[in-house]
Design a protein around this motif. Structure first.
Motif, PDB file in Angstrom:
ATOM      1  N   VAL A 204       0.868  -1.178   0.000  1.00 36.41           N
ATOM      2  CA  VAL A 204       0.000   0.000   0.000  1.00 36.41           C
ATOM      3  C   VAL A 204       0.906   1.230   0.000  1.00 36.41           C
ATOM      4  N   ALA A 205       0.426   2.336  -0.574  1.00 36.45           N
ATOM      5  CA  ALA A 205       1.244   3.546  -0.652  1.00 36.45           C
ATOM      6  C   ALA A 205       0.376   4.777  -0.530  1.00 36.45           C
ATOM      7  N   ALA A 206       0.986   5.850  -0.011  1.00 35.83           N
ATOM      8  CA  ALA A 206       0.305   7.133   0.154  1.00 35.83           C
ATOM      9  C   ALA A 206       1.213   8.246  -0.351  1.00 35.83           C
ATOM     10  N   PRO A 207       0.633   9.389  -0.762  1.00 33.66           N
ATOM     11  CA  PRO A 207       1.428  10.467  -1.363  1.00 33.66           C
ATOM     12  C   PRO A 207       2.145  11.336  -0.338  1.00 33.66           C
ATOM     13  N   VAL A 208       3.331  11.793  -0.719  1.00 32.45           N
ATOM     14  CA  VAL A 208       4.130  12.724   0.080  1.00 32.45           C
ATOM     15  C   VAL A 208       4.167  14.053  -0.667  1.00 32.45           C
ATOM     16  N   ARG A 209       3.798  15.136   0.022  1.00 29.63           N
ATOM     17  CA  ARG A 209       3.711  16.454  -0.607  1.00 29.63           C
ATOM     18  C   ARG A 209       4.745  17.407  -0.031  1.00 29.63           C
ATOM     19  N   ASP A 210       5.176  18.361  -0.864  1.00 30.15           N
ATOM     20  CA  ASP A 210       6.092  19.389  -0.378  1.00 30.15           C
ATOM     21  C   ASP A 210       5.301  20.591   0.110  1.00 30.15           C
ATOM     22  N   ARG A 211       5.989  21.675   0.419  1.00 35.82           N
ATOM     23  CA  ARG A 211       5.321  22.834   1.024  1.00 35.82           C
ATOM     24  C   ARG A 211       4.321  23.485   0.066  1.00 35.82           C
ATOM     25  N   THR A 212       4.446  23.256  -1.231  1.00 29.38           N
ATOM     26  CA  THR A 212       3.508  23.833  -2.194  1.00 29.38           C
ATOM     27  C   THR A 212       2.280  22.945  -2.401  1.00 29.38           C
ATOM     28  N   GLY A 213       2.284  21.748  -1.816  1.00 31.09           N
ATOM     29  CA  GLY A 213       1.192  20.810  -2.004  1.00 31.09           C
ATOM     30  C   GLY A 213       1.411  19.827  -3.132  1.00 31.09           C
ATOM     31  N   GLN A 214       2.524  19.960  -3.849  1.00 37.76           N
ATOM     32  CA  GLN A 214       2.812  19.056  -4.967  1.00 37.76           C
ATOM     33  C   GLN A 214       3.274  17.702  -4.441  1.00 37.76           C
ATOM     34  N   VAL A 215       2.816  16.622  -5.080  1.00 36.85           N
ATOM     35  CA  VAL A 215       3.263  15.277  -4.724  1.00 36.85           C
ATOM     36  C   VAL A 215       4.677  15.076  -5.256  1.00 36.85           C
ATOM     37  N   VAL A 216       5.621  14.831  -4.355  1.00 36.82           N
ATOM     38  CA  VAL A 216       7.028  14.707  -4.743  1.00 36.82           C
ATOM     39  C   VAL A 216       7.583  13.309  -4.486  1.00 36.82           C
ATOM     40  N   ALA A 217       6.847  12.498  -3.747  1.00 37.72           N
ATOM     41  CA  ALA A 217       7.304  11.146  -3.420  1.00 37.72           C
ATOM     42  C   ALA A 217       6.099  10.346  -2.944  1.00 37.72           C
ATOM     43  N   ALA A 218       6.328   9.081  -2.665  1.00 39.23           N
ATOM     44  CA  ALA A 218       5.284   8.242  -2.079  1.00 39.23           C
ATOM     45  C   ALA A 218       5.935   7.320  -1.058  1.00 39.23           C
ATOM     46  N   LEU A 219       5.176   6.988  -0.028  1.00 41.68           N
ATOM     47  CA  LEU A 219       5.657   6.075   1.019  1.00 41.68           C
ATOM     48  C   LEU A 219       4.820   4.812   0.960  1.00 41.68           C
ATOM     49  N   SER A 220       5.488   3.656   0.967  1.00 37.56           N
ATOM     50  CA  SER A 220       4.763   2.388   0.864  1.00 37.56           C
ATOM     51  C   SER A 220       5.144   1.444   1.993  1.00 37.56           C
ATOM     52  N   ILE A 221       4.233   0.524   2.269  1.00 34.08           N
ATOM     53  CA  ILE A 221       4.475  -0.577   3.206  1.00 34.08           C
ATOM     54  C   ILE A 221       4.259  -1.865   2.427  1.00 34.08           C
ATOM     55  N   SER A 222       5.266  -2.727   2.430  1.00 31.32           N
ATOM     56  CA  SER A 222       5.219  -3.972   1.655  1.00 31.32           C
ATOM     57  C   SER A 222       5.110  -5.172   2.590  1.00 31.32           C
ATOM     58  N   VAL A 223       4.225  -6.108   2.220  1.00 37.62           N
ATOM     59  CA  VAL A 223       3.924  -7.235   3.102  1.00 37.62           C
ATOM     60  C   VAL A 223       3.912  -8.546   2.314  1.00 37.62           C
ATOM     61  N   PRO A 224       4.666  -9.551   2.743  1.00 37.53           N
ATOM     62  CA  PRO A 224       4.558 -10.867   2.105  1.00 37.53           C
ATOM     63  C   PRO A 224       3.145 -11.411   2.240  1.00 37.53           C
ATOM     64  N   MET A 225       2.696 -12.175   1.274  1.00 37.44           N
ATOM     65  CA  MET A 225       1.317 -12.648   1.244  1.00 37.44           C
ATOM     66  C   MET A 225       0.966 -13.512   2.452  1.00 37.44           C
ATOM     67  N   ILE A 226       1.942 -14.126   3.086  1.00 38.02           N
ATOM     68  CA  ILE A 226       1.639 -14.952   4.263  1.00 38.02           C
ATOM     69  C   ILE A 226       1.168 -14.095   5.436  1.00 38.02           C
ATOM     70  N   ARG A 227       1.428 -12.749   5.373  1.00 35.08           N
ATOM     71  CA  ARG A 227       0.966 -11.864   6.451  1.00 35.08           C
ATOM     72  C   ARG A 227      -0.070 -10.856   5.940  1.00 35.08           C
ATOM     73  N   TRP A 228      -0.616 -11.090   4.756  1.00 32.87           N
ATOM     74  CA  TRP A 228      -1.544 -10.145   4.130  1.00 32.87           C
ATOM     75  C   TRP A 228      -2.987 -10.605   4.310  1.00 32.87           C
ATOM     76  N   SER A 229      -3.857  -9.660   4.610  1.00 34.18           N
ATOM     77  CA  SER A 229      -5.291  -9.928   4.687  1.00 34.18           C
ATOM     78  C   SER A 229      -6.007  -8.605   4.478  1.00 34.18           C
ATOM     79  N   GLU A 230      -7.314  -8.644   4.294  1.00 35.27           N
ATOM     80  CA  GLU A 230      -8.063  -7.403   4.092  1.00 35.27           C
ATOM     81  C   GLU A 230      -8.023  -6.522   5.336  1.00 35.27           C
ATOM     82  N   ASP A 231      -8.117  -7.136   6.511  1.00 38.54           N
ATOM     83  CA  ASP A 231      -8.023  -6.358   7.749  1.00 38.54           C
ATOM     84  C   ASP A 231      -6.643  -5.726   7.879  1.00 38.54           C
TER      85      ASP A 231
END
Length: 257
Positions: A204-231
């Motif tokens: 999953v990933a979310a946007p990172v914005r600078d002081r002007t509000g522009q999206v300059v990067a994204a931060l993600s969390i990666s999970v192997p499928m053995i630990r993945w679920s909808e919850d």
């Protein structure tokens, strides 16, 4: 931790009031908003004006706006910012919370470049590294970044009829399908990757914005499928959004409540 100094706290409270509204205030405005004595406000306003933290508004007697000193301090802060270093710091904090692999990435043409990474402590985890480049359309960070582009830029990078490279059977290979996915991401503000760059990992990933509000990067969390679920996904989406917002704040972005 040392004791907070009330006079300094009140002075900073006054300065932060200028972040809202039209950026101008009178002494009575400050008295009303902060519920401080008029004498105290008069002394603080006089001091802040003398030190150039606030300045009179031309043609509007009794009203003040921010002075040159906050701009100078902000400019110095901006000079010392390093997205990779700030990203590594926030990624470490997020990883400590969820104990999964956290990345921060930027967009370059049709690829993402990972500029920060903190590993999970689990035995089963992602094999990746800062500096690695991957096709943006195959990753959650990449799709988040692509979703921030204007339509004409997106069309230039992914023209109709082009076939997109696949990293797994789940990778998006059709530009039209990609645009549909990006529209959903814009609406939700969160990107999800379902085994599109690695058959054993979702992200999953979310946007990172600078002081002007522009999206300059994204931060993600990666999970192997053995630990993945909808919850688990819902939990990590909230954590990614929180981490991205924290990194955005480090870059000078101020979210609108």
């Amino acid at each position: 931790m040392g004791r907070l100094v009330p006079a300094v706290t009140r002075a900073l409270d006054i300065l932060e009031l200028f972040l809202d509204g039209d950026g101008t205030l009178s002494a009575p405005d400050i008295v009303r908003k902060l519920q401080l004595p008029r004498t105290t406000v008069h002394e603080l306003v006089t001091t802040l004006a003398a030190r150039k933290y606030i300045a009179p508004v031309p043609g509007q007697p009794g009203r003040y706006r921010l002075g040159v000193r906050p701009y100078q301090l902000g400019a110095r802060y901006a000079e010392q910012l390093d997205l990779a270093a700030e990203g590594q710091q926030v990624a470490r904090s997020v990883a400590e919370t969820c104990d999964e692999t956290v990345h921060v990435a930027i967009l370059e043409d049709t690829d993402v470049i990972y500029i920060a990474k903190v590993d999970s402590t689990h035995a089963v985890r992602m094999v990746s590294a800062a500096g690695r480049r991957l096709p943006a359309h195959c990753t959650s960070v990449g799709k988040m970044l692509l979703a921030s582009l204007p339509e004409h830029e997106l069309a230039a990078r992914f023209p109709d009829g082009a076939e997109l490279a696949a990293m797994t059977p789940n990778s998006i290979t059709d530009p039209a399908a990609l645009r549909e996915t990006l529209a959903e991401i814009r609406e939700r503000g969160i990107a999800v990757e379902n085994r599109e760059s690695n058959p054993d990992v979702s992200c999953v990933a979310a946007p990172v914005r600078d002081r002007t509000g522009q999206v300059v990067a994204a931060l993600s969390i990666s999970v192997p499928m053995i630990r993945w679920s909808e919850d688990r996904r819902a939990e990590l989406e909230q954590l990614a959004a929180k981490g991205a917002a924290e990194l955005s704040e480090h870059l000078g972005h101020r979210s609108v409540a």
